[in-house]
Write a protein that holds these residues in place. Structure first.
Motif, mmCIF file in Angstrom:
data_model
loop_
_atom_site.group_PDB
_atom_site.id
_atom_site.type_symbol
_atom_site.label_atom_id
_atom_site.label_comp_id
_atom_site.label_asym_id
_atom_site.label_seq_id
_atom_site.Cartn_x
_atom_site.Cartn_y
_atom_site.Cartn_z
ATOM 1 N N ASP A 164 -0.563 25.706 2.793
ATOM 2 C CA ASP A 164 -0.619 24.713 3.874
ATOM 3 C C ASP A 164 -1.398 23.495 3.354
ATOM 4 O O ASP A 164 -2.616 23.482 3.417
ATOM 5 N N CYS A 165 -0.677 22.508 2.830
ATOM 6 C CA CYS A 165 -1.332 21.385 2.145
ATOM 7 C C CYS A 165 -0.899 20.035 2.740
ATOM 8 O O CYS A 165 0.272 19.682 2.688
ATOM 9 N N TRP A 166 -1.882 19.315 3.305
ATOM 10 C CA TRP A 166 -1.613 17.995 3.882
ATOM 11 C C TRP A 166 -2.392 16.945 3.109
ATOM 12 O O TRP A 166 -3.518 17.186 2.667
ATOM 13 N N LEU A 167 -1.794 15.753 2.985
ATOM 14 C CA LEU A 167 -2.441 14.633 2.309
ATOM 15 C C LEU A 167 -2.440 13.399 3.189
ATOM 16 O O LEU A 167 -1.548 13.217 4.020
ATOM 17 N N ILE A 168 -3.421 12.527 2.968
ATOM 18 C CA ILE A 168 -3.493 11.232 3.651
ATOM 19 C C ILE A 168 -3.217 10.158 2.610
ATOM 20 O O ILE A 168 -3.941 10.052 1.612
ATOM 21 N N ILE A 169 -2.161 9.384 2.835
ATOM 22 C CA ILE A 169 -1.821 8.292 1.915
ATOM 23 C C ILE A 169 -1.460 7.075 2.757
ATOM 24 O O ILE A 169 -0.560 7.137 3.596
ATOM 25 N N ASN A 170 -2.169 5.998 2.544
ATOM 26 C CA ASN A 170 -1.942 4.739 3.270
ATOM 27 C C ASN A 170 -1.950 4.937 4.789
ATOM 28 O O ASN A 170 -1.104 4.391 5.496
ATOM 29 N N GLY A 171 -2.890 5.731 5.279
ATOM 30 C CA GLY A 171 -3.046 5.915 6.720
ATOM 31 C C GLY A 171 -2.021 6.823 7.361
ATOM 32 O O GLY A 171 -1.972 6.962 8.573
ATOM 33 N N LYS A 172 -1.185 7.450 6.541
ATOM 34 C CA LYS A 172 -0.168 8.362 7.054
ATOM 35 C C LYS A 172 -0.479 9.774 6.553
ATOM 36 O O LYS A 172 -1.045 9.952 5.487
#
Length: 132
Positions: free
Chosen positions: A19-27
């Motif tokens: 379960d891997c989430w990332l934050i890139i450019n506010g998304k």
């Protein structure tokens, strides 16, 4: 608009290979399904969880194809007020201390003495060969 908005704490909970989430450019992106296919390996993505990974993403210089793929992993927007502001580290002012002062002095001394010794040797050789 209708986009789901996540806090940093919520996104940070998604930090495993399952379960891997990332934050890139506010998304926010759920990249769990992409871990195995990521050209840089899953460790790169896992190490970018729990923080704003925009700089990591941009530093690598992803292709337009990679950027287009991001849409399929998009899950929502980031509540940017929950991301701590970056503080730039400024070291305390300290006088410059050069540990190599002694070796620097010896080098300067040798730069002066070695040519002087060669000159003295040349004069001595010339003096003794002329008198012989």
């Amino acid at each position: 608009m209708g986009d789901k908005v996540f806090s940093l704490a919520q996104v940070s909970e998604h930090n495993t290979s399952k379960d891997c989430w990332l934050i890139i450019n506010g998304k926010v992106y759920d990249v769990t399904k992409f871990l195995e296919d990521h050209p840089g390996g899953d460790e790169v993505l896992l190490s970018a969880t729990g923080k704003d990974a925009t700089d990591d993403f941009e530093d690598v210089g992803h292709s337009s194809t990679a950027r287009a793929m991001m849409d399929e992993y998009y899950v929502g927007e980031m509540d940017t007020s929950t991301i701590p502001t970056k503080t730039k580290y400024t070291p305390p002012n300290q006088p410059q201390y050069n540990q190599d002062k002694t070796s620097e002095f010896i080098i300067k001394l040798l730069q002066f003495l070695v040519p002087l010794a060669i000159l003295g040797l040349a004069v001595a050789v010339r003096f003794y060969t002329k008198s012989a």
